[in-house]
Motif scaffolding. Structure first.
Motif, mmCIF file in Angstrom:
data_model
loop_
_atom_site.group_PDB
_atom_site.id
_atom_site.type_symbol
_atom_site.label_atom_id
_atom_site.label_comp_id
_atom_site.label_asym_id
_atom_site.label_seq_id
_atom_site.Cartn_x
_atom_site.Cartn_y
_atom_site.Cartn_z
ATOM 1 N N ALA A 166 21.179 5.743 29.077
ATOM 2 C CA ALA A 166 19.884 5.567 28.412
ATOM 3 C C ALA A 166 18.758 6.210 29.211
ATOM 4 N N VAL A 167 18.757 6.004 30.538
ATOM 5 C CA VAL A 167 17.715 6.591 31.383
ATOM 6 C C VAL A 167 17.812 8.121 31.338
ATOM 7 N N ALA A 168 19.025 8.661 31.405
ATOM 8 C CA ALA A 168 19.203 10.114 31.342
ATOM 9 C C ALA A 168 18.669 10.668 30.030
ATOM 10 N N PHE A 169 18.984 10.001 28.922
ATOM 11 C CA PHE A 169 18.471 10.426 27.621
ATOM 12 C C PHE A 169 16.947 10.421 27.619
ATOM 13 N N GLY A 170 16.334 9.352 28.128
ATOM 14 C CA GLY A 170 14.873 9.254 28.158
ATOM 15 C C GLY A 170 14.227 10.335 28.996
ATOM 16 N N ILE A 208 11.281 15.589 29.580
ATOM 17 C CA ILE A 208 11.253 16.935 30.157
ATOM 18 C C ILE A 208 11.065 17.988 29.062
ATOM 19 N N TRP A 209 11.696 17.790 27.904
ATOM 20 C CA TRP A 209 11.622 18.748 26.800
ATOM 21 C C TRP A 209 10.954 18.113 25.584
ATOM 22 N N GLY A 266 3.217 11.245 14.834
ATOM 23 C CA GLY A 266 3.521 12.639 15.164
ATOM 24 C C GLY A 266 4.846 12.779 15.894
ATOM 25 N N ALA A 267 5.481 13.930 15.753
ATOM 26 C CA ALA A 267 6.798 14.160 16.346
ATOM 27 C C ALA A 267 6.763 14.006 17.865
ATOM 28 N N LEU A 268 5.730 14.501 18.509
ATOM 29 C CA LEU A 268 5.652 14.382 19.961
ATOM 30 C C LEU A 268 5.528 12.922 20.387
ATOM 31 N N ILE A 326 10.462 7.194 22.012
ATOM 32 C CA ILE A 326 11.909 7.042 22.133
ATOM 33 C C ILE A 326 12.329 7.219 23.594
ATOM 34 N N ALA A 327 11.749 8.195 24.275
ATOM 35 C CA ALA A 327 12.101 8.450 25.672
ATOM 36 C C ALA A 327 11.769 7.250 26.557
ATOM 37 N N TRP A 328 10.570 6.710 26.420
ATOM 38 C CA TRP A 328 10.188 5.569 27.259
ATOM 39 C C TRP A 328 10.975 4.323 26.900
ATOM 40 N N PHE A 329 11.274 4.147 25.605
ATOM 41 C CA PHE A 329 12.131 3.031 25.212
ATOM 42 C C PHE A 329 13.492 3.160 25.894
#
Length: 167
Positions: free
Chosen positions: A6-10, A15-16, A135-137, A143-146
């Motif tokens: 999960a952390v790696a995904f976030g 990063i991108w 917005g998408a960003l 999602i990343a922080w979750f």
């Protein structure tokens, strides 16, 4: 391992941030598949009867695998559909985590971490359902922080569970 995934995904999502919807869908699908496989592995490999009931963990794993397969199968889905799909998945995962924590209450001393993870997951799902037009960003960052917070809670739970390791 689920927490690290999960952390790696976030982190990758942060990063991108300019990921396309297709890339985000594939990245999330890969995360959901790995989360599901690890959850099923954990459910099947818990030691003896003192590990408590594990069906909820297997159910959580099946839900994650199905979510990952659907994400790969329908790659061209719209942002709103993807958000609703992720929101529904988060709510189901959160409910199974709360149920599992209640079922393990007699076995675990710190089941509140799993309950907190479940509550966070449900809240995340509800927020996505209520605000699909974001917005998408903003969605990528949310999602990343979750995922990072979700993963950190799993890592904290893993350290708490070390006292129950097989041996």
């Amino acid at each position: 391992m689920r927490g690290l995934a999960a952390v790696a995904f976030g982190i990758l999502a942060i990063i991108w941030p300019g990921l396309t919807l297709i890339t985000l869908t594939w990245l999330w699908g890969a995360y959901a598949l790995s989360d599901g496989v690890i959850a099923i592995w954990a459910a099947l490999n818990a030691s003896g009867g003192d590990a408590g009931p594990r069906w909820w963990l297997g159910l959580s794993g099946i839900a994650s695998i199905l979510a990952g397969v659907v994400a790969f199968w329908y790659t061209g889905m719209t942002t709103v559909v993807l958000l609703m799909f992720i929101a529904a998945w988060a709510i189901v995962i959160g409910a199974t985590q709360i149920w599992g924590a209640i079922a393990l209450r007699s076995v675990l001393q710190n089941e509140w971490l799993l309950i907190l993870n479940g509550i966070l997951s449900i809240a995340f799902g509800v927020i996505l359902m209520v605000q699909p037009g974001a917005g998408a960003l903003a969605v990528v960052w949310m999602i990343a922080w979750f995922a990072i917070f979700f993963g950190c809670l799993y890592i904290a739970l893993a350290f708490r569970l070390r006292q129950y390791k097989r041996g």
